[in-house]
Scaffold this motif. Structure first.
Motif, PDB file in Angstrom:
ATOM      1  N   GLN A 512       0.987  -1.352  -0.209  1.00 59.86           N
ATOM      2  CA  GLN A 512       0.116  -0.005   0.034  1.00 59.86           C
ATOM      3  C   GLN A 512       0.849   1.304   0.154  1.00 59.86           C
ATOM      4  O   GLN A 512       0.690   2.156  -0.739  1.00 59.86           O
ATOM      5  CB  GLN A 512      -0.902  -0.027   1.050  1.00 59.86           C
ATOM      6  CG  GLN A 512      -1.884   1.249   1.295  1.00 59.86           C
ATOM      7  CD  GLN A 512      -2.912   1.132   0.129  1.00 59.86           C
ATOM      8  OE1 GLN A 512      -3.275   0.085  -0.503  1.00 59.86           O
ATOM      9  NE2 GLN A 512      -3.376   2.367  -0.434  1.00 59.86           N
ATOM     10  N   GLY A 516       0.307   2.352  -3.467  1.00 55.88           N
ATOM     11  CA  GLY A 516      -1.059   2.690  -2.931  1.00 55.88           C
ATOM     12  C   GLY A 516      -2.102   3.442  -3.892  1.00 55.88           C
ATOM     13  O   GLY A 516      -3.254   2.922  -4.328  1.00 55.88           O
ATOM     14  N   ASN A 520      -5.493   1.768  -5.610  1.00 54.15           N
ATOM     15  CA  ASN A 520      -6.740   2.396  -5.102  1.00 54.15           C
ATOM     16  C   ASN A 520      -7.421   2.887  -6.363  1.00 54.15           C
ATOM     17  O   ASN A 520      -8.731   2.534  -6.300  1.00 54.15           O
ATOM     18  CB  ASN A 520      -6.590   3.731  -4.343  1.00 54.15           C
ATOM     19  CG  ASN A 520      -6.133   3.578  -2.847  1.00 54.15           C
ATOM     20  OD1 ASN A 520      -6.250   2.387  -2.540  1.00 54.15           O
ATOM     21  ND2 ASN A 520      -5.498   4.655  -2.249  1.00 54.15           N
ATOM     22  N   LYS A 523      -9.253   0.022  -7.934  1.00 52.74           N
ATOM     23  CA  LYS A 523     -10.601  -0.210  -7.246  1.00 52.74           C
ATOM     24  C   LYS A 523     -11.680   0.165  -7.952  1.00 52.74           C
ATOM     25  O   LYS A 523     -12.796  -0.266  -7.623  1.00 52.74           O
ATOM     26  CB  LYS A 523     -10.381   0.104  -5.619  1.00 52.74           C
ATOM     27  CG  LYS A 523      -9.510  -0.738  -4.936  1.00 52.74           C
ATOM     28  CD  LYS A 523      -9.612  -0.051  -3.686  1.00 52.74           C
ATOM     29  CE  LYS A 523      -8.408  -0.914  -2.610  1.00 52.74           C
ATOM     30  NZ  LYS A 523      -8.077  -0.037  -1.336  1.00 52.74           N
TER      31      LYS A 523
ATOM     32  N   TYR B 122      -9.151  12.524  -7.328  1.00 49.46           N
ATOM     33  CA  TYR B 122      -9.633  11.265  -8.140  1.00 49.46           C
ATOM     34  C   TYR B 122      -9.321  11.636  -9.727  1.00 49.46           C
ATOM     35  O   TYR B 122     -10.417  11.379 -10.483  1.00 49.46           O
ATOM     36  CB  TYR B 122     -10.826  10.551  -7.669  1.00 49.46           C
ATOM     37  CG  TYR B 122     -10.912  10.317  -6.255  1.00 49.46           C
ATOM     38  CD1 TYR B 122     -10.406   8.933  -6.152  1.00 49.46           C
ATOM     39  CD2 TYR B 122     -11.261  11.194  -5.375  1.00 49.46           C
ATOM     40  CE1 TYR B 122     -10.708   8.273  -4.891  1.00 49.46           C
ATOM     41  CE2 TYR B 122     -11.245  10.478  -3.965  1.00 49.46           C
ATOM     42  CZ  TYR B 122     -10.914   9.384  -4.063  1.00 49.46           C
ATOM     43  OH  TYR B 122     -11.240   8.670  -2.659  1.00 49.46           O
TER      44      TYR B 122
END
Lengths: 589, 589
Positions: A512, A516, A520, A523, B122
């Protein structure tokens, strides 16, 4: 415009026209009542003739002066068929000295008298040499055709940032202190690997970028701290799709740049490349493939009494030979030189065994006292050797190491025999690389490509039982013994990725910390994807037929990472250090 | 390949085909015995229909899941004419979940519910939004067409190094500590200016590069620490040649990208741009040009007794007005808001005078008590104002400052009146920039462009007598009020360069220290040359009709220079600091 035509375009059909040219004085020849000057620009050379009352115009001019010249195109008395403009010359009417020039520190010719260091210091003069400029013209064309091909295939060029974050895995990063965020650093990217994978997560589908990458490594010969990659990634594809797409790119480049039709690229497994060439980047311009001889010699040894054994072969786990066609004429001196070559510390062989196939078929070897002619005939047969051939044999405990030594010997023989013609091209894919290689230093399996590389689906069960034998969906594109590109299909499933991290010895926490943000991102819906990267510098150097990448780079750095022309790196002002809130440690004298 | 077709290509003619698609779940709609899913990829959206016994296949799927779907193309019952694929849907036969997805933190739609910070964190999800991806597709196309145009014009793209030397002139450099040469630093280039001039000395003749540049400046809105330039240089040319060449490039981009034929670019002198627009980058999509009113009002004041004078105008060196057509209906509230607008500290006007032309031609102004209707009628005539128009006037001691204030007012009025349509384009060249501008801070003349910029030949005599009035062979390309590019003809004569340095206050020693290696290169035969650079980020944002450059960049940094997705810049390991032999100063808490 200071000119009506360039120095490369006038032909016999232009005779009679009055033209203006601009360029540099390449050469001045005075012949009695006549002076000739070759005027040079990027496009070529044009001869200027100063006659009669214009003779004085050529007085005081020197090499590399910048001139603007007006005159009439006339037919030459003695034509130069080597030069596109060789049928004409300019009957000069007027000369305007745009700039004088000091005498350059070396000659501006394809064969210069300047040493490397001097030419690097005056790189702007070195770049005037047509041979160097042509490499950069080639580079431009190759980059342009690469873009054209990839654009036509629906790839989008997306610029990724140069100021990124430092990653502890991989080579050493160059770092950039942040003034706005004191105590923190950006890193320059070693490659846009994670960013291009994020673009796949974003649905970009087909990405490429011709992009500078950076590695702060001690510079071996022919490495540069900054280098250029053709970086590519695709989604919803399998290995086969990548190989076909980029085989197409290589073919497109050979066709459009060199007008060469490259046949379909052969595919060689990594295991075969090692077995037959001792290298994961075999030079397939010539054969001379390895023949394994341990069974043959061990059988012969088994029949002998202990005191008669040739201990070197008897104890070797691996014995390999190559057959050099027609080299039985090699003298003892040549063979000793080859032995010295493989015994050099960079190669590290203990010795070399040789055998000549003489006229009539008899085999004469350096180990005649250990083996009967029967055994040597078996050797001849195994090696597929004929009258006049030379067999060269290396042996050792470690098959991998010995193969690498034999590979060096093979390449040297290829060089000596003129089998490595830089104008001949042999391309292939090396596939099925191992997932892992053992690191003695780290005492663990390391990812051979990188930790996101996907194993071959059929080898996934082996992850639990024999991870070292697992093969990856990884591939290299090899031309003339150089790895010009490589890549892999990436893992897109979280469970499989987790298992790979475990095998690499990472705890979930470590994984991670290190990876990481990519994990992420995955996902939120990662597509199956994969890609590869070509080294543009290397690709250009191969197309140019050069040994070094340095002459395909406009302003390269030397082996100390210095640009001696710019004087970089250099000392910076104290005020800059203060703004960055960093200090330089006192240097030991 | 995981698919036989993309999500953007199926049409009514494809009905009956069995196809496989791959992509992301955009939307799920359950309608009784029927479930519809919109599947999205880079190429479009395709509707999947789950019927009867296939209904269960849609169970458990969520937004942004990655699917591989096989089914038959059928005609839709209710067609969607907004969507290229809107006439068909897929009668799903099988579904393969390639990857599940967490629910994204904001909606993946053109109008997202995510705030800036969340979308930046994001960014890989933000980039899934078609509106953002389209900007990057546009950027790819513009870069590609730029290269195509320049290649056709004989320009060579030459990569210049990213690791260069720090130059004390100009903006602040990002620096990179050198591990191999402790105590020294590379700098990242603010532009390849000197390197491209060296390429001209090398005879490259026509150079370009689409290249990252770096400036460590405090980030104003819409600046990025790394940005991309289309950097160009030519030899043996004059200003006219550069303007024509790059006018051609701009026309090529408008034609190939937007299918717009741009008329010949008007040329405006810097003096006129300042006089009529108060800006060196005038937004010429609308008129509303300045009218100078100081003579008119001073004449009126001269006729008045001292106690009747309007001191604001009487004492102003500059009085300028604009005429807003049809705005006589502006209310007192609207006019107060405009006054507040120009009085903001960023603009700094002291106040605003206005005058309405009423029905019948009478002029009613905010300064009625100071001026007779006769004077106001003169004003109306000077402003070319008609019934229903609104005249807005600013005044001040410093003409330059007041013009800039009036420029802001003009732009605001243009905005309020909808005259700044992002889909309308107005391009021009601003030419004849001054060579120098006075710096109060440095108490000397500073080069407005850079110290290698050539003065206009006819102004060279003024260098000795009135340097501040000398005009440069410098030019900017302006579109819709943005400077998208700029450049100059460079000095190639040593004597003239020396004089320019003197005027800038450099001793010969200082000039040598700061610009020595370029000056030295020029001694070996420099051709006349010049060039320019376009800001690619800005150019793309204008073509995209965007206010900000940020959405034309895949992974931009925020106003603190941070990439919050990557977490850059970040703390680095002590071992890295040790290798670089630098220390971070303790930070104040």
């Amino acid at each position: 415009m200071y000119r009506t035509v360039t120095c490369g375009e006038l032909r016999i059909a232009d005779v009679g026209k009055t033209v203006t040219l601009a360029g540099w004085v390449q050469r001045i020849r005075k012949m009695g009542g006549l002076t000739f000057i070759d005027l040079r620009d990027r496009y070529g050379l044009t001869q200027l003739a100063f006659n009669n009352d214009k003779l004085a115009l050529a007085e005081g001019l020197g090499r590399e002066f910048v001139l603007q010249v007006t005159g009439q195109v006339i037919e030459r008395q003695s034509k130069n068929t080597q030069l596109p403009t060789g049928e004409i010359e300019i009957d000069v009417q007027s000369v305007n000295i745009l700039n004088p020039a000091l005498t350059p520190p070396f000659t501006i010719e394809d064969e210069s008298d300047g040493g490397d260091d001097l030419r690097m210091k005056y790189r702007y003069l070195d770049l005037r040499r047509p041979i160097v400029r042509k490499n950069l013209e080639l580079r431009h064309k190759m980059a342009f055709e690469t873009r054209r091909y990839l654009d036509e295939q629906g790839f989008l060029e997306v610029e990724t940032p140069v100021l990124v974050n430092s990653t502890p895995e991989g080579a050493r990063d160059f770092v950039v202190p942040s003034r706005m965020n004191p105590g923190t650093f950006y890193a320059l990217p070693q490659s846009p690997q994670t960013l291009k994978q994020l673009l796949m997560v974003s649905g970009f589908d087909r990405y490429f970028q011709i992009v500078k990458c950076f590695r702060d490594e001690d510079l071996r010969a022919d490495r540069q701290p900054e280098f250029t990659q053709i970086d590519c990634e695709m989604s919803f594809i399998e290995q086969e799709d990548i190989l076909n797409m980029f085989e197409g790119m290589i073919k497109h480049l050979f066709k459009t740049i060199l007008n060469i039709d490259i046949p379909q690229l052969p595919r060689m497994t990594w295991a075969d490349a090692m077995k037959y060439y001792g290298s994961d980047k075999p030079d397939t311009r010539f054969g001379m493939t390895f023949v394994e001889l341990q069974d043959l010699f061990h059988a012969a040894e088994d029949k002998k009494a202990e005191e008669d054994k040739f201990s070197v072969f008897a104890n070797a786990n691996y014995i390999g030979g190559i057959c050099a066609k027609g080299c039985a004429t090699y003298t003892r001196k040549q063979l000793d030189a080859l032995t010295d070559y493989v015994k050099r510390s960079q190669i590290g062989a203990k010795g070399m065994v040789y055998a000549r196939v003489e006229e009539g078929g008899n085999v004469k070897s350096s180990v005649d006292k250990f083996y009967t002619q029967d055994v040597l005939q078996e050797l001849k047969q195994a090696m597929n050797a004929e009258e006049g051939d030379l067999i060269l044999i290396l042996s050792g405990d470690d098959a991998m190491k010995t193969r690498k030594q034999l590979s060096e010997l093979r390449l040297e023989m290829g060089r000596q025999l003129g089998l490595r013609d830089p104008k001949k091209f042999s391309c292939l894919w090396v596939i099925d690389f191992p997932m892992y290689e053992w690191s003695d230093e780290e005492n663990r399996l390391m990812a051979m490509h990188h930790p996101f590389t996907s194993p071959k689906p059929e080898d996934i069960p082996l992850l639990d039982t024999d991870p070292a034998s697992v093969r990856a969906n990884a591939y290299d594109c090899v031309i003339n013994g150089c790895e010009v590109g490589g890549g892999s299909i990436r893992i897109h499933e979280a469970g499989l990725q987790q298992k790979i991290f475990e095998i690499l010895g990472f705890t979930p926490e470590q994984a991670q910390t290190k990876f990481g943000f990519l994990m992420n991102a995955f996902k939120y819906g990662a597509p199956p994807h994969g890609g590869l990267a070509y080294g543009l510098d290397r690709l250009v150097s191969i197309f140019a037929g050069l040994d070094s990448i340095r002459d395909c780079i406009a302003f390269p750095k030397n082996n100390q990472g210095k640009d001696v022309m710019l004087g970089a790196p250099s000392i910076i002002d104290q005020i800059q250090l203060d703004e960055l809130q960093i200090d330089i440690r006192p240097q030991a004298k």
